[in-house]
Design a protein around this motif. Structure first.
Motif, PDB file in Angstrom:
ATOM      1  N   THR A   1       0.725  -1.190  -0.100  1.00 19.17           N
ATOM      2  CA  THR A   1       0.038  -0.042   0.812  1.00 19.17           C
ATOM      3  C   THR A   1       0.577   1.342  -0.169  1.00 19.17           C
ATOM      4  N   LEU A   2       0.361   2.583  -0.563  1.00 11.03           N
ATOM      5  CA  LEU A   2       0.807   3.994  -0.767  1.00 11.03           C
ATOM      6  C   LEU A   2      -0.490   4.379  -0.248  1.00 11.03           C
ATOM      7  N   GLU A   3      -0.228   4.903   0.847  1.00  9.12           N
ATOM      8  CA  GLU A   3      -1.133   5.599   1.466  1.00  9.12           C
ATOM      9  C   GLU A   3      -0.459   7.708   1.386  1.00  9.12           C
TER      10      GLU A   3
ATOM     11  N   TYR B   1       3.325  -1.157   3.731  1.00 11.77           N
ATOM     12  CA  TYR B   1       2.731   0.085   3.826  1.00 11.77           C
ATOM     13  C   TYR B   1       3.854   1.444   3.887  1.00 11.77           C
ATOM     14  N   ASP B   2       3.825   2.412   2.907  1.00 11.83           N
ATOM     15  CA  ASP B   2       4.214   3.128   2.394  1.00 11.83           C
ATOM     16  C   ASP B   2       3.261   5.160   3.038  1.00 11.83           C
ATOM     17  N   ILE B   3       3.773   5.840   2.866  1.00 13.58           N
ATOM     18  CA  ILE B   3       3.443   6.867   2.535  1.00 13.58           C
ATOM     19  C   ILE B   3       3.751   7.907   2.531  1.00 13.58           C
ATOM     20  N   VAL B   4       2.989   9.141   2.134  1.00 12.87           N
ATOM     21  CA  VAL B   4       3.321  10.394   1.419  1.00 12.87           C
ATOM     22  C   VAL B   4       2.488  11.330   2.045  1.00 12.87           C
TER      23      VAL B   4
ATOM     24  N   ILE C   1       3.667   4.589  13.902  1.00  7.75           N
ATOM     25  CA  ILE C   1       4.927   5.132  12.968  1.00  7.75           C
ATOM     26  C   ILE C   1       5.492   3.821  12.583  1.00  7.75           C
ATOM     27  N   GLU C   2       5.625   2.937  13.692  1.00  8.24           N
ATOM     28  CA  GLU C   2       6.185   1.181  13.671  1.00  8.24           C
ATOM     29  C   GLU C   2       5.722   0.792  12.275  1.00  8.24           C
ATOM     30  N   ARG C   3       5.182   0.854  11.733  1.00  7.30           N
ATOM     31  CA  ARG C   3       3.805  -0.446  10.525  1.00  7.30           C
ATOM     32  C   ARG C   3       4.481   0.637   9.430  1.00  7.30           C
ATOM     33  N   ILE C   4       5.365   2.244   9.053  1.00  9.58           N
ATOM     34  CA  ILE C   4       5.350   2.342   8.038  1.00  9.58           C
ATOM     35  C   ILE C   4       6.900   1.853   7.640  1.00  9.58           C
ATOM     36  N   ARG C   5       7.141   1.631   6.374  1.00  2.85           N
ATOM     37  CA  ARG C   5       8.288   1.310   5.708  1.00  2.85           C
ATOM     38  C   ARG C   5       8.758   2.258   5.199  1.00  2.85           C
ATOM     39  N   ASN C   6       8.235   2.709   3.471  1.00  2.00           N
ATOM     40  CA  ASN C   6       8.732   4.499   3.879  1.00  2.00           C
ATOM     41  C   ASN C   6       7.850   5.357   3.349  1.00  2.00           C
TER      42      ASN C   6
ATOM     43  N   LEU D   1      -4.493   3.500   9.375  1.00  2.00           N
ATOM     44  CA  LEU D   1      -4.245   2.801   9.330  1.00  2.00           C
ATOM     45  C   LEU D   1      -4.123   2.072  10.677  1.00  2.00           C
ATOM     46  N   ARG D   2      -5.570   2.332  11.623  1.00  3.50           N
ATOM     47  CA  ARG D   2      -6.414   1.781  12.553  1.00  3.50           C
ATOM     48  C   ARG D   2      -7.551   0.751  11.879  1.00  3.50           C
TER      49      ARG D   2
END
Length: 239
Positions: free
Chosen positions: A63-65, A83-86, A99-104, A74-75
């Motif tokens: 996923t990219l959010e 899980y990546d985010i912008v 935050i620990e669940r975020i990859r990039n 994420l809840r």
């Protein structure tokens, strides 16, 4: 269609700009009565986006959010791990327990490498804020896997019911607290209407479906869009 973009965000008057950072975070985290009410309604948007990963055998989707904010989506997606985010405002998420669940983490979609591929690209109440929306949607189309899906929930900006909704909740609370017009913030933040967003989505994707939280697109508070089969030639030209 594209002659409107990239849009210019109207400036905020100094008396609002002075409080803007704290107001923004308060609204995103539901730290006032009105924003709590708004978030309860907005939970429909989060649930629509999360529907495809609510079962364990779908939880391995990459996923990219876009516009991840405080990581509140994420809840609704407790099983997803890749899980990546912008998100350009690091202050919104840096102290989140998620935050620990975020990859990039990327500050802008232009930073996402073109060799990245995602099964799903998501956004919740974000597309109405993006000044250069065609570029973001085109890049999203190019980042999707062959069977990937762009999943986005948005407010029904530009409709009478949506305007009435924020005026009676956040707008009223803001006026009582600061004696200022919340409409100035809305015009600063929501540079795109729901109809403009749909037009852009339908330009770049072959298959676009819409569900509404309301009676129709014109009489609703929120819309959810599911977009498949990006038109790669158009996405390449715009990105």
């Amino acid at each position: 269609m594209f002659d409107k973009f990239s849009k210019q965000r109207p400036a905020l008057p100094y008396e609002i700009a002075d409080h803007y950072a704290s107001i923004y975070k308060t609204n995103r985290e539901g730290m006032s009565i009105a924003s709590t009410m708004s978030q309860r309604l907005e939970s429909w948007c989060h649930r629509q986006v999360a529907k495809d990963v609510m079962i364990s055998n779908e939880s391995n989707k990459v996923t990219l959010e876009l516009g991840a904010g405080t990581l509140n989506q994420l809840r609704y997606e407790p099983l997803v791990s890749l899980y990546d985010i912008v998100e350009p405002r690091a202050g919104l998420f840096e102290n989140s327990p998620q935050i620990e669940r975020i990859r990039n983490i990327y500050a802008d979609i232009s930073e996402v490498p073109m060799n990245n591929r995602y099964d799903r690209i998501t956004s919740i109440a974000v597309l109405e804020h993006i000044c250069n929306l065609p570029h973001s949607i085109a890049k999203s189309g190019l980042l999707l896997n062959k069977n990937g899906v762009f999943r986005a929930s948005i407010p029904s900006e530009g409709t009478g019911l949506w305007k009435l909704g924020w005026k009676a909740t956040t707008g009223l609370e803001f006026r009582l607290k600061y004696k200022l017009d919340y409409g100035l913030i809305m015009r600063h933040e929501h540079v795109n209407t729901a109809d403009e967003i749909e037009e852009i989505l339908r330009y770049f994707f072959e298959d676009v479906t819409c569900r509404v939280f309301g009676i129709s697109k014109g009489i609703s508070l929120y819309r959810y869009y599911e977009c498949r089969n990006p038109i790669l030639t158009k996405c390449t030209q715009m990105s």
